[in-house]
Design a protein around this motif. Structure first.
Motif, PDB file in Angstrom:
ATOM      1  N   SER A 250       0.850  -1.194   0.000  1.00  0.00           N
ATOM      2  CA  SER A 250       0.000   0.000   0.000  1.00  0.00           C
ATOM      3  C   SER A 250       0.885   1.243   0.000  1.00  0.00           C
ATOM      4  CB  SER A 250      -0.953   0.012   1.198  1.00  0.00           C
ATOM      5  OG  SER A 250      -0.246   0.194   2.402  1.00  0.00           O
ATOM      6  N   ILE A 251       0.307   2.337  -0.478  1.00  0.00           N
ATOM      7  CA  ILE A 251       1.049   3.599  -0.562  1.00  0.00           C
ATOM      8  C   ILE A 251       0.702   4.508   0.610  1.00  0.00           C
ATOM      9  CG2 ILE A 251       1.372   5.687  -1.951  1.00  0.00           C
ATOM     10  CD1 ILE A 251       0.975   3.854  -4.426  1.00  0.00           C
ATOM     11  N   LYS A 252      -0.576   4.598   0.957  1.00  0.00           N
ATOM     12  CA  LYS A 252      -1.012   5.407   2.100  1.00  0.00           C
ATOM     13  C   LYS A 252      -1.811   4.527   3.037  1.00  0.00           C
ATOM     14  CE  LYS A 252      -0.991  10.092   0.430  1.00  0.00           C
ATOM     15  NZ  LYS A 252      -1.717  11.322   0.342  1.00  0.00           N
ATOM     16  N   PRO A 253      -1.251   4.100   4.118  1.00  0.00           N
ATOM     17  CA  PRO A 253       0.129   4.295   4.543  1.00  0.00           C
ATOM     18  C   PRO A 253       1.067   3.366   3.768  1.00  0.00           C
ATOM     19  CG  PRO A 253      -0.974   2.893   6.117  1.00  0.00           C
ATOM     20  CD  PRO A 253      -2.008   3.308   5.092  1.00  0.00           C
ATOM     21  N   LEU A 254       2.327   3.767   3.680  1.00  0.00           N
ATOM     22  CA  LEU A 254       3.304   2.956   2.961  1.00  0.00           C
ATOM     23  C   LEU A 254       3.520   1.638   3.692  1.00  0.00           C
ATOM     24  CD1 LEU A 254       5.312   2.861   0.559  1.00  0.00           C
ATOM     25  CD2 LEU A 254       7.061   3.626   2.167  1.00  0.00           C
ATOM     26  N   LYS A 255       3.385   0.559   2.943  1.00  0.00           N
ATOM     27  CA  LYS A 255       3.628  -0.773   3.493  1.00  0.00           C
ATOM     28  C   LYS A 255       4.289  -1.597   2.396  1.00  0.00           C
ATOM     29  CE  LYS A 255       1.269  -4.486   5.960  1.00  0.00           C
ATOM     30  NZ  LYS A 255      -0.047  -4.964   6.426  1.00  0.00           N
ATOM     31  N   LEU A 256       5.473  -2.117   2.698  1.00  0.00           N
ATOM     32  CA  LEU A 256       6.244  -2.905   1.745  1.00  0.00           C
ATOM     33  C   LEU A 256       6.446  -4.304   2.298  1.00  0.00           C
ATOM     34  CD1 LEU A 256       9.067  -0.261   1.088  1.00  0.00           C
ATOM     35  CD2 LEU A 256       6.944  -0.549  -0.197  1.00  0.00           C
TER      36      LEU A 256
ATOM     37  N   CYS B 133      11.762 -12.896   2.694  1.00  0.00           N
ATOM     38  CA  CYS B 133      11.322 -13.410   3.999  1.00  0.00           C
ATOM     39  C   CYS B 133       9.884 -13.026   4.332  1.00  0.00           C
ATOM     40  CB  CYS B 133      12.264 -12.939   5.104  1.00  0.00           C
ATOM     41  SG  CYS B 133      12.166 -11.171   5.458  1.00  0.00           S
ATOM     42  N   GLU B 134       9.269 -12.219   3.478  1.00  0.00           N
ATOM     43  CA  GLU B 134       7.869 -11.815   3.596  1.00  0.00           C
ATOM     44  C   GLU B 134       7.561 -10.947   4.810  1.00  0.00           C
ATOM     45  OE1 GLU B 134       5.428 -15.297   3.036  1.00  0.00           O
ATOM     46  OE2 GLU B 134       5.930 -15.347   0.901  1.00  0.00           O
ATOM     47  N   ILE B 135       8.579 -10.315   5.385  1.00  0.00           N
ATOM     48  CA  ILE B 135       8.339  -9.377   6.478  1.00  0.00           C
ATOM     49  C   ILE B 135       7.804  -8.072   5.879  1.00  0.00           C
ATOM     50  CG2 ILE B 135      10.634  -8.319   6.543  1.00  0.00           C
ATOM     51  CD1 ILE B 135      10.416  -8.404   9.617  1.00  0.00           C
ATOM     52  N   TYR B 136       6.950  -7.394   6.639  1.00  0.00           N
ATOM     53  CA  TYR B 136       6.394  -6.118   6.199  1.00  0.00           C
ATOM     54  C   TYR B 136       7.164  -4.978   6.846  1.00  0.00           C
ATOM     55  CZ  TYR B 136       2.426  -8.749   4.442  1.00  0.00           C
ATOM     56  OH  TYR B 136       1.639  -9.626   3.753  1.00  0.00           O
ATOM     57  N   ILE B 137       7.374  -3.909   6.084  1.00  0.00           N
ATOM     58  CA  ILE B 137       7.970  -2.709   6.661  1.00  0.00           C
ATOM     59  C   ILE B 137       7.091  -1.509   6.320  1.00  0.00           C
ATOM     60  CG2 ILE B 137      10.312  -3.644   6.631  1.00  0.00           C
ATOM     61  CD1 ILE B 137      10.950  -1.759   4.334  1.00  0.00           C
ATOM     62  N   THR B 138       7.169  -0.508   7.174  1.00  0.00           N
ATOM     63  CA  THR B 138       6.333   0.681   7.035  1.00  0.00           C
ATOM     64  C   THR B 138       7.181   1.891   6.660  1.00  0.00           C
ATOM     65  OG1 THR B 138       6.610   1.319   9.341  1.00  0.00           O
ATOM     66  CG2 THR B 138       4.778  -0.194   8.835  1.00  0.00           C
ATOM     67  N   GLU B 139       6.508   2.988   6.439  1.00  0.00           N
ATOM     68  CA  GLU B 139       7.179   4.248   6.135  1.00  0.00           C
ATOM     69  C   GLU B 139       8.134   4.644   7.264  1.00  0.00           C
ATOM     70  OE1 GLU B 139       5.694   8.686   4.734  1.00  0.00           O
ATOM     71  OE2 GLU B 139       4.289   7.022   4.802  1.00  0.00           O
ATOM     72  N   GLU B 140       7.730   4.404   8.502  1.00  0.00           N
ATOM     73  CA  GLU B 140       8.584   4.722   9.647  1.00  0.00           C
ATOM     74  C   GLU B 140       9.868   3.897   9.619  1.00  0.00           C
ATOM     75  OE1 GLU B 140       5.195   4.132  10.004  1.00  0.00           O
ATOM     76  OE2 GLU B 140       4.797   6.282  10.100  1.00  0.00           O
ATOM     77  N   ASP B 141       9.761   2.625   9.213  1.00  0.00           N
ATOM     78  CA  ASP B 141      10.950   1.773   9.088  1.00  0.00           C
ATOM     79  C   ASP B 141      11.907   2.339   8.033  1.00  0.00           C
ATOM     80  OD1 ASP B 141       9.988  -0.151  10.962  1.00  0.00           O
ATOM     81  OD2 ASP B 141       8.828  -1.128   9.372  1.00  0.00           O
ATOM     82  N   VAL B 142      11.350   2.796   6.924  1.00  0.00           N
ATOM     83  CA  VAL B 142      12.167   3.370   5.852  1.00  0.00           C
ATOM     84  C   VAL B 142      12.854   4.643   6.342  1.00  0.00           C
ATOM     85  CG1 VAL B 142      12.118   4.411   3.547  1.00  0.00           C
ATOM     86  CG2 VAL B 142      10.759   2.356   4.015  1.00  0.00           C
ATOM     87  N   ILE B 143      12.114   5.498   7.025  1.00  0.00           N
ATOM     88  CA  ILE B 143      12.687   6.751   7.540  1.00  0.00           C
ATOM     89  C   ILE B 143      13.796   6.459   8.541  1.00  0.00           C
ATOM     90  CG2 ILE B 143      12.192   8.800   8.945  1.00  0.00           C
ATOM     91  CD1 ILE B 143       9.452   8.873   7.500  1.00  0.00           C
ATOM     92  N   ARG B 144      13.604   5.464   9.405  1.00  0.00           N
ATOM     93  CA  ARG B 144      14.654   5.094  10.365  1.00  0.00           C
ATOM     94  C   ARG B 144      15.935   4.673   9.648  1.00  0.00           C
ATOM     95  NH1 ARG B 144      10.537   3.473  13.754  1.00  0.00           N
ATOM     96  NH2 ARG B 144      10.340   1.391  12.909  1.00  0.00           N
TER      97      ARG B 144
END
Length: 159
Positions: free
Chosen positions: A134-140, A145-156
């Motif tokens: 998803s883009i809003k909120p960002l979810k990759l 390994c199929e783990i999900y990361i968020t916009e906050e993870d990217v910013i960190r």
């Protein structure tokens, strides 16, 4: 490069050549500078405007960098933290190129998987690959390994 008028409007002078990144979500301009590797000692003239009103996104930040054009990798990273941003390339005081950023469906090699067990963190030849969920909120989602990361993870990771 920046001055105030009598009506409390912020005036930022035009640049002859370089890059203007507009419509950055409020508070993200410093992360954009970090992506660009700009710390202040490189000699670029930089105008940083934060938390100004925007009809498009409510409040926004703007970054102007004279004599510097950003590359595709930098633009891709900016997209992850500022998907509404616009990159304007300036030549002779005129916008010669305008790019509206979009989060790609797949992201390769730009960010790391936070999972220490992921193959991308244990094999030097494995390149990180994420699918945009998803883009809003960002979810990759990591393709390995199929783990999900968020916009906050990217910013960190960037900061």
């Amino acid at each position: 490069m920046i001055s105030s008028s009598k009506r409390d409007e912020l005036i930022v002078s035009k640049i002859r050549k370089g890059t203007v990144i507009d419509h950055i979500p409020a508070g993200r301009a410093l992360a954009v500078l970090r992506i660009l590797g700009i710390r202040g000692s490189e000699g670029y003239r930089v105008a940083l405007v934060m938390n100004v009103e925007s009809k498009k996104i409510g409040r926004k930040d703007i970054v102007k960098i004279e004599d510097r054009v950003i590359d595709e990798k930098e633009a891709s990273l900016i997209t992850l933290i500022a998907p509404s941003a616009t990159i304007n390339i300036i030549r002779d005081y005129v916008v010669t190129e305008k790019r509206h950023l979009e989060v790609p469906k797949q992201i390769r090699g730009l960010i790391k998987c936070p999972n220490p067990q992921c193959i991308t963190n244990n094999d030097v030849e494995a390149e990180s690959r994420f699918t945009t969920i998803s883009i809003k909120p960002l979810k990759l989602k990591c393709e390995y390994c199929e783990i999900y990361i968020t916009e906050e993870d990217v910013i960190r990771q960037i900061l």
